[in-house]
Design a protein around this motif. Sequence first.
Motif, short mmCIF file in Angstrom:
data_model
loop_
_atom_site.label_atom_id
_atom_site.label_comp_id
_atom_site.label_asym_id
_atom_site.label_seq_id
_atom_site.Cartn_x
_atom_site.Cartn_y
_atom_site.Cartn_z
N LYS A 116 1.21 -1.17 0.23
CA LYS A 116 0.09 0.09 0.09
C LYS A 116 0.67 0.89 -0.14
O LYS A 116 1.77 1.31 0.87
CB LYS A 116 -0.94 -0.14 1.70
N GLY A 117 0.23 2.04 -1.20
CA GLY A 117 1.20 2.76 -0.94
C GLY A 117 0.94 4.47 -0.16
O GLY A 117 -0.17 4.25 1.02
N ILE A 118 1.37 5.64 -0.06
CA ILE A 118 1.11 6.60 0.20
C ILE A 118 0.23 7.27 0.82
O ILE A 118 -0.48 7.42 1.48
CB ILE A 118 2.16 7.79 -0.01
N ALA A 119 -0.71 7.22 -0.72
CA ALA A 119 -1.77 7.89 -0.90
C ALA A 119 -2.83 7.28 -0.65
O ALA A 119 -3.97 7.70 -0.24
CB ALA A 119 -2.06 8.00 -2.59
N SER A 120 -2.67 6.13 -0.37
CA SER A 120 -3.74 5.05 1.07
C SER A 120 -3.46 4.81 2.02
O SER A 120 -4.86 5.17 2.53
CB SER A 120 -3.75 3.34 0.02
N LEU A 121 -2.63 5.23 3.12
CA LEU A 121 -2.68 5.14 3.85
C LEU A 121 -2.89 6.76 4.31
O LEU A 121 -3.34 6.83 5.24
CB LEU A 121 -1.20 4.56 4.28
N ALA A 122 -2.74 7.27 3.89
CA ALA A 122 -2.50 8.65 4.40
C ALA A 122 -3.69 8.68 4.97
O ALA A 122 -3.47 9.73 5.71
CB ALA A 122 -2.45 10.63 3.44
N PRO A 123 -4.88 9.34 4.30
CA PRO A 123 -6.18 9.60 4.70
C PRO A 123 -6.25 8.65 6.28
O PRO A 123 -7.34 9.01 6.75
CB PRO A 123 -7.58 9.12 3.26
N GLN A 124 -6.02 8.16 5.99
CA GLN A 124 -6.61 7.07 7.05
C GLN A 124 -5.30 7.03 8.41
O GLN A 124 -5.68 7.02 9.85
CB GLN A 124 -6.47 5.97 7.13
N LEU A 125 -4.26 7.22 7.91
CA LEU A 125 -2.74 7.99 9.20
C LEU A 125 -2.64 9.03 9.80
O LEU A 125 -2.14 9.47 10.76
CB LEU A 125 -1.67 7.25 8.84
N GLY A 126 -3.27 9.84 9.10
CA GLY A 126 -2.92 11.34 9.00
C GLY A 126 -1.56 11.98 9.53
O GLY A 126 -0.20 11.09 8.75
N GLU A 127 -0.99 12.16 10.61
CA GLU A 127 -0.08 13.29 11.20
C GLU A 127 1.26 11.86 11.76
O GLU A 127 2.11 12.30 11.46
CB GLU A 127 0.08 13.83 11.76
N ASN A 128 0.62 11.01 11.89
CA ASN A 128 1.57 8.97 12.04
C ASN A 128 2.11 8.85 10.83
O ASN A 128 3.31 7.86 11.22
CB ASN A 128 0.00 8.09 12.73
N LEU A 129 1.64 9.07 9.77
CA LEU A 129 2.35 8.69 8.46
C LEU A 129 3.49 9.24 8.56
O LEU A 129 4.09 10.97 8.18
CB LEU A 129 1.62 8.59 7.77
N ALA A 130 4.61 8.66 8.56
CA ALA A 130 6.23 9.11 7.99
C ALA A 130 5.86 8.44 6.87
O ALA A 130 5.91 6.89 6.63
CB ALA A 130 6.92 8.94 8.82
N PHE A 131 7.63 9.24 5.80
CA PHE A 131 7.92 8.03 4.92
C PHE A 131 9.25 7.71 4.32
O PHE A 131 10.52 8.59 5.29
CB PHE A 131 7.65 8.41 3.38
N GLN A 132 9.22 6.10 4.51
CA GLN A 132 11.31 5.80 4.10
C GLN A 132 11.35 5.89 2.42
O GLN A 132 11.30 5.30 1.81
CB GLN A 132 11.24 4.70 4.86
N LEU A 133 12.47 6.90 2.37
CA LEU A 133 12.98 6.94 1.26
C LEU A 133 14.08 6.71 0.60
O LEU A 133 15.38 6.61 1.26
CB LEU A 133 13.02 8.70 1.04
N TYR A 134 14.32 5.83 -0.06
CA TYR A 134 15.51 5.26 -1.12
C TYR A 134 15.17 5.61 -2.51
O TYR A 134 14.39 5.36 -3.37
CB TYR A 134 15.34 3.25 -1.51
N LEU A 135 16.75 6.10 -2.28
CA LEU A 135 16.77 7.31 -3.73
C LEU A 135 16.38 6.33 -5.17
O LEU A 135 18.06 4.95 -4.71
CB LEU A 135 17.91 8.14 -3.34
N ASP A 136 16.14 6.72 -5.87
CA ASP A 136 16.01 6.06 -7.30
C ASP A 136 16.80 6.51 -8.44
O ASP A 136 17.65 7.74 -8.14
CB ASP A 136 14.92 5.92 -8.08
N ARG A 137 17.74 5.92 -8.68
CA ARG A 137 18.58 6.67 -9.72
C ARG A 137 18.22 7.94 -11.52
O ARG A 137 19.22 8.30 -11.48
CB ARG A 137 18.77 5.59 -10.99
N ASP A 138 17.10 7.35 -10.95
CA ASP A 138 15.99 8.66 -12.05
C ASP A 138 15.08 9.32 -11.48
O ASP A 138 15.19 9.31 -10.10
CB ASP A 138 15.48 7.41 -12.32
N PRO A 139 16.19 11.22 -11.65
CA PRO A 139 15.46 12.25 -9.98
C PRO A 139 14.34 12.29 -10.55
O PRO A 139 13.04 12.86 -9.08
CB PRO A 139 16.62 13.04 -10.64
N THR A 140 13.48 12.13 -11.33
CA THR A 140 12.25 12.09 -11.83
C THR A 140 11.01 11.45 -11.11
O THR A 140 10.15 11.71 -10.61
CB THR A 140 12.09 12.58 -13.29
N VAL A 141 11.84 10.00 -10.68
CA VAL A 141 10.89 9.38 -9.65
C VAL A 141 11.47 9.39 -8.41
O VAL A 141 10.32 9.29 -7.44
CB VAL A 141 11.80 7.83 -10.20
#
Length: 388
Positions: A116-141
């Motif tokens: 499940k992604g950010i868009a699906s979880l944010a409405p239910q978790l609100g301010e409790n949601l943080a995101f762990q980022l792996y940088l992709d080799r493509d800056p646009t991603v």
Amino acid sequence: MSRDRRYQNVDDFQKAARKRLPKIFADYIEGGAFSETTLRRNRAGFDAYALRQRVLCNLEPEVDLSARYLGRRQALPFFPGPVGFLGLYRRYGDLKVGLAAKAAGVPFALSTFSIKGIASLAPQLGENLAFQLYLDRDPTVNESYLEACRIAGVETIFLTVDTAITSVRERDNRNGFRALQKISPGLAWQFAKRPRWSLDLLRNGMPGVELVEGRPEFGRGALAQASALSARLDKDLTWEKVRWLRDLWPGRLVIKGVSDRRDAELARASGVDGIVLSNHGGRQLDQGLASISLVAEMRAALGPERDLFVDSGFRRGSDIVKALALGADAVMLGRPFAWAVAAEGDWGCARLFELLAQEIAITLQLMGLNSLAELRAAPVDSLLSPMG
């Protein structure tokens, strides 16, 4: 036997999860790099410290387990750290862990490798949601990830920096994890031997990683996407890119995967809001040091004004107390919540929070303390004794 009696600690969840999960996923959760020496040292490291017991103290009926980190008062000094593919271990696993964290009054760090992604979880978790980022080799991603965070109102990003070099996890190699593009006959047989898991998860086919769904370069389905995401990790991570992200991201930025005091000093200079002291659960550098053994020196290097989190090897409330006594602000737990959600879903996650909070409270009281604030105010040598 009731479920409450059956599940008394993290190990009970691990045993139950292994019985329920196909081997490819159980080994992915449990495994470490090469000889798995760092994996074992993470656990053995806690034995280097003994807690000091006090008696005849004025104890309150309730122990205050609240702690301040990520800019606010949190109900507990631990929270679920990012684990890839939680939604493969149980249907909607990412959401189940996130909702349990919200109910417990703590954050939930969602992995880039989540189902499940950010868009699906944010409405239910609100301010409790943080995101762990792996940088992709493509800056646009990467920019698309950040835009999703902005739209969802995510306040904190945990940038993982210790995987630019991919280590060898021999269990995964044997099972073909991140190499399989589709369900092979051998994997189908594994699934068939775990009918409860199969019926739960595969009713509508193999799920995909929502964050990259619709991007043909990542393939279709979680198996292919796991392989693509791993292959596309940015191999050129430098402090310059940390500073680039710091300039680009207006919210809190925490660097995850720091395990040397020199890097903690550089993190402080880069303007991040904190670090996670981590050896990736023993999954990267083999023959490394236990995370718990580095907490005190990392606090000294980072300074008092930034958050210091720690993960890797934590299984007990007393483990968490030791980390806090040594200077950590909070502990992040990965495998324990993966096992809990795999074994017992929503109930398992809630039970894990209950068990660990109880262990911490009892440990503090036996040390003569009424709160985490008292723990932090006490000299370390009054709380811990080095062993050996």
